[in-house]
Scaffold this active site. Sequence first.
Site, short mmCIF file in Angstrom:
data_model
loop_
_atom_site.label_atom_id
_atom_site.label_comp_id
_atom_site.label_asym_id
_atom_site.label_seq_id
_atom_site.Cartn_x
_atom_site.Cartn_y
_atom_site.Cartn_z
N LYS A 197 26.01 46.99 66.17
CA LYS A 197 27.37 47.36 65.80
C LYS A 197 28.33 46.43 66.53
CE LYS A 197 30.60 51.21 66.01
NZ LYS A 197 30.75 52.64 66.24
N LYS A 250 26.39 46.84 61.19
CA LYS A 250 27.75 47.27 60.86
C LYS A 250 28.75 46.34 61.51
CE LYS A 250 30.71 51.07 61.99
NZ LYS A 250 30.90 52.13 62.89
C1 PBG Z 1 32.64 55.39 65.85
C2 PBG Z 1 32.54 54.89 64.48
C3 PBG Z 1 33.40 53.95 63.95
C4 PBG Z 1 33.02 53.76 62.63
C5 PBG Z 1 31.90 54.57 62.39
N1 PBG Z 1 31.62 55.27 63.56
C6 PBG Z 1 34.59 53.30 64.52
C7 PBG Z 1 34.55 52.53 65.74
O1 PBG Z 1 33.53 52.18 66.30
O2 PBG Z 1 35.66 52.24 66.19
C8 PBG Z 1 33.70 52.84 61.70
C9 PBG Z 1 33.45 53.03 60.27
C10 PBG Z 1 34.39 52.34 59.37
O3 PBG Z 1 35.21 51.50 59.76
O4 PBG Z 1 34.32 52.65 58.17
N2 PBG Z 1 31.94 56.28 66.31
#
Ligand code: PBG
Length: 325
Positions: A197, A250
Amino acid sequence: MMFPEYRPRRLRKNETIRRMVQETRISVDSLVYPLFVVPGKKVREPVEAMPGVERFSVDLLVEEVKEAHGQGVRSILLFGIPEKKDKKGTQAWVKHGIVQRAIEAIKKECPEVYVITDVCLCEYTSHGHCGLIDERKKDVSNDPTLEFLQKTAVSHARAGADMVAPSDMMDGRVGAIREALDENGFEDIPIMSYAVKYASSFYGPFREAAESTPQFGDRRSYQMDPANQREALREATLDLEEGADILMVKPAMPYLDVIHLLRQEFTLPIAAYQVSGEYSMIKAAGQRGWIDQERVMMESLLGIRRAGADIIITYFAKEVASRLK
Ligand code: PBG
């Protein structure tokens, strides 16, 4: 001797043969539909930065899930926005928390839908970070956070979740959650790990939807540097060793190389999250007539599949399902 001339065009002229030789396909079977649940009754609020996406209270969420299921969507990913937030994110694991209630309601009304839950504290903490904060260092403190992630995952499983997806990016969380699930009799609940991520600006619209913008600093101490590809292998290897069942990358579109790399290096199923910013860009340009939204949507998903993703988490899931139908 003259070689016969190869003409790729021959296989493109007819729709039937064109489809027969298609290497990659989009099927609703591989899509996951993310949904936001908020407190209250009869609430349905559009997310401004994500045209077409709404936040629902539990009662209306169930209706949305039924409708999506009717279109062919088989699986959802749940995010909860609690009534109140505190430093520890207590509402993430309480028995009657927002996500726990949502899972119960969905499982009662629509038991065939496969419910995945996002396991993280950022929507529940007053500071908006994904873990507990060490006040002195002004940074998340990794190890003390693990216990709270364990509690959260177990509470989701108790409420009836089919799979948990930790997105917090604390080191060691997959192993900790696996252990807690096993100890509580949830050996059969798989973990889809947000293994790779990135600290991405593409999450902007999500933070509006989930009210999870960090109140100070950013997430770069626990999310990955967009410049790094090899680091993805290290993160994925750790999660694999700790017991992850599915590895996620992601965001998706700016990281197709990473999806491809993981596909080559690992045998586990790979998931890709087409995140909020990717969705919003396509929607916004589509609304202005600058691109053909439907075709760009399908093409973007094909690209993600071609790169090697088995599963795609996308806000387009319902739209794609109704189109394929
Ligand atoms: C955080 C989380 C995020 C997303 C999914 N889980 C945001 C982040 O890490 O700031 C982002 C998903 C998206 O942008 O559609 N737990």
